[in-house]
Scaffold this motif. Structure first.
Motif, PDB file in Angstrom:
ATOM      1  N   ALA A  10      -4.958   3.715   3.246  1.00 32.58           N
ATOM      2  CA  ALA A  10      -4.826   3.779   1.769  1.00 32.58           C
ATOM      3  C   ALA A  10      -4.862   5.240   1.338  1.00 32.58           C
ATOM      4  N   LEU A  16     -10.833  -0.129  -0.783  1.00 25.22           N
ATOM      5  CA  LEU A  16     -10.033  -1.304  -0.445  1.00 25.22           C
ATOM      6  C   LEU A  16     -10.885  -2.559  -0.425  1.00 25.22           C
ATOM      7  N   ASP A  55      -6.458  -2.164  -3.454  1.00 25.33           N
ATOM      8  CA  ASP A  55      -7.270  -0.983  -3.731  1.00 25.33           C
ATOM      9  C   ASP A  55      -7.909  -1.099  -5.112  1.00 25.33           C
TER      10      ASP A  55
END
Length: 370
Positions: A10, A16, A55
């Motif tokens: 990410a 996350l 996210d």
């Protein structure tokens, strides 16, 4: 068993969240932690594993992976679970699998010959000792799936057969051998249940009786000479056999022959016969003649004798007389020969004279035979 690990990436500083879906028949159907996760399945086939990550901005992504669960083989051994030590054990693979089995690993034990194998079989195995034996089999398919199994077999000690023969060698004439079980025994937890005798294993069986089915003693006669092989097979209460073999010998007799130097018919006065046994023969390659016994008749002089001869014999009256020779060899086997001689009477001479005393002049005698 599968190990599943989240490997999501990410943007920096974006937290996350994780959601796993492992599919049907999984040991755990879902999980919200990164992992790794140990997952097993209770059914075979293709499985879809899904991972959803999001996210802190609520942006998400989904990943899917297909995995295949192969069926497990089932290992199975086909064998007789009880056998005698003298027998071999036949082991057959009876495993089942929807995929091809590519590898077999057999372990038969340290007292087995062979002690292991790496092929499907069947395998013929023998053991060097009695007792309970463990046999194991591991099978593996081409996909690497495996299964193990084992069985136990009981190996029984064989009985011990023994033969007892009173006399191992007898002469043919009048032979009778006493043959019996010599103390055959079974293992401690079994007993002898049957006896099977064959008193002459040759194709031309000369024994009478030829067979028997009891412990004995058996009185056996043979109609021919030579070495005879006696066989006893005992079987115990578990069905385990043992065989004993013993030899005996039926001996040939020597051949008695009387040889007479003169005619067998003579007149009473001055009769004289010369008897000898020099043409008698022993059994070639076995024994010589050790004894000669003569019986000439009570009217003979001498009436008995020993030795091969020649023996000079005279008879004191007329008639026919039987003379007998008995010979015996080193084995104790004997033979008898007989010979008849004839003693004829003499004629009786008688002279008849009509006038036995006469004068010189003109004498003439008349002789006549009566």
């Amino acid at each position: 068993l599968f190990w599943l690990q989240d490997s999501t990436s990410a943007y920096p500083n974006k937290k996350l969240s994780v959601q796993w879906n492992f599919g049907s028949n999984a040991s755990t159907s879902s999980n919200n932690k990164s992992g790794p996760h140990k997952i097993s399945y209770s059914s075979t086939g293709l499985k879809n594993v899904q991972l959803i990550v999001a996210d802190s901005n609520s942006c998400y992504d989904t990943a899917n992976a297909l995995i295949r669960v192969y069926p497990q083989p089932v290992a199975k051994i086909n064998a007789n679970n009880n056998l005698c030590l003298s027998q071999s054990l036949s082991l057959t693979d009876n495993s089942s699998s929807s995929n091809t089995i590519s590898q077999y690993k057999w372990k038969f034990g340290t007292t087995a010959s062979p002690d292991s194998a790496n092929t499907k079989g069947p395998h013929a195995i023998s053991f060097s000792s009695a007792g309970t034996k463990t046999i194991s089999l591991s099978v593996t398919t081409q996909q690497g799936c495996s299964d193990d199994t084992s069985i136990t077999v009981n190996v029984y000690q064989n009985p011990n057969a023994k033969i007892s023969i009173k006399d191992s060698a007898l002469c043919l004439r009048g032979n009778q051998f006493s043959i019996t079980d010599g103390g055959s025994s079974a293992a401690s937890t079994a007993s002898i249940s049957s006896y099977r005798w064959d008193f002459d294993t040759s194709s031309s069986n000369s024994a009478s009786p030829a067979t028997a089915n009891s412990i004995g003693a058996h009185n056996i006669k043979y109609s021919s000479i030579g070495t005879k092989i006696v066989q006893l097979i005992v079987t115990d209460s578990r069905g385990c056999p043992d065989t004993a073999i013993q030899k005996l010998t039926v001996l040939q007799h020597p051949k008695a022959v009387i040889t007479l130097s003169q005619s067998s018919t003579q007149c009473l006065r001055g009769n004289q016969f010369s008897f000898n046994a020099s043409n008698s023969t022993g059994v070639a390659g076995f024994s010589g003649i050790k004894q000669y016994l003569w019986n000439f008749s009570s009217n003979a002089s001498p009436d008995t004798a020993s030795g091969v001869g020649a023996h000079t014999v005279a008879y004191n009256q007329t008639g026919s007389f039987d003379n007998q020779l008995i010979i015996k060899d080193d084995n104790g086997c004997f033979d008898t020969a007989n010979l008849k001689v004839n003693i004829n009477p003499h004629p009786s001479a008688d002279i008849s004279i009509a006038d036995s005393i006469q004068c010189l002049r003109g004498n003439q005698f008349s002789f006549n035979s009566n």
